[in-house]
Design a protein around this motif. Sequence first.
Motif, PDB file in Angstrom:
ATOM      1  N   PRO A  19      13.112   4.320  -5.117  1.00  0.00           N
ATOM      2  CA  PRO A  19      13.486   3.039  -4.510  1.00  0.00           C
ATOM      3  C   PRO A  19      12.414   2.517  -3.557  1.00  0.00           C
ATOM      4  O   PRO A  19      11.724   3.291  -2.888  1.00  0.00           O
ATOM      5  CB  PRO A  19      14.762   3.362  -3.729  1.00  0.00           C
ATOM      6  N   GLU A  20      12.297   1.219  -3.477  1.00  0.00           N
ATOM      7  CA  GLU A  20      11.306   0.572  -2.615  1.00  0.00           C
ATOM      8  C   GLU A  20      11.445   1.010  -1.159  1.00  0.00           C
ATOM      9  O   GLU A  20      10.449   1.171  -0.450  1.00  0.00           O
ATOM     10  CB  GLU A  20      11.429  -0.953  -2.711  1.00  0.00           C
ATOM     11  N   GLU A  21      12.668   1.232  -0.703  1.00  0.00           N
ATOM     12  CA  GLU A  21      12.889   1.649   0.682  1.00  0.00           C
ATOM     13  C   GLU A  21      12.209   2.981   0.986  1.00  0.00           C
ATOM     14  O   GLU A  21      11.755   3.212   2.106  1.00  0.00           O
ATOM     15  CB  GLU A  21      14.392   1.762   0.980  1.00  0.00           C
ATOM     16  N   LEU A  22      12.153   3.861   0.008  1.00  0.00           N
ATOM     17  CA  LEU A  22      11.462   5.144   0.199  1.00  0.00           C
ATOM     18  C   LEU A  22       9.957   5.010   0.036  1.00  0.00           C
ATOM     19  O   LEU A  22       9.184   5.703   0.693  1.00  0.00           O
ATOM     20  CB  LEU A  22      11.986   6.186  -0.785  1.00  0.00           C
ATOM     21  N   SER A  24       7.997   2.707   0.992  1.00  0.00           N
ATOM     22  CA  SER A  24       7.317   2.155   2.158  1.00  0.00           C
ATOM     23  C   SER A  24       7.184   3.150   3.312  1.00  0.00           C
ATOM     24  O   SER A  24       6.427   2.917   4.247  1.00  0.00           O
ATOM     25  CB  SER A  24       8.048   0.903   2.646  1.00  0.00           C
TER      26      SER A  24
END
Length: 89
Positions: A19-22, A24
């Motif tokens: 996921p994008e949240e991870l 970054s």
Amino acid sequence: MTAAERDDALIARLRLGVPEELRSLTSWLCWRKVARAGSKKFDKIPYYSNGVKRHGEQGSDADRKGLVTFDAAIAQIDAGGFDGVGVAM
């Protein structure tokens, strides 16, 4: 399948599965497979993306300075020498 094709396939799977949240987070490291003596199994030995084996107290200031973004860790797989990436918690 060549090593480059295998790496490209791994990178594509990682980009789709993380996921994008991870991605970054500056919490990523690389790992290499090391065969266990007398076994078909292997250990994942963590390394900083600069090629230095992870050492010292995990979570310390020095340890956190060695962690990188997902894209930086993936770039090291693409460059060769590592078998995967992981998140340091």
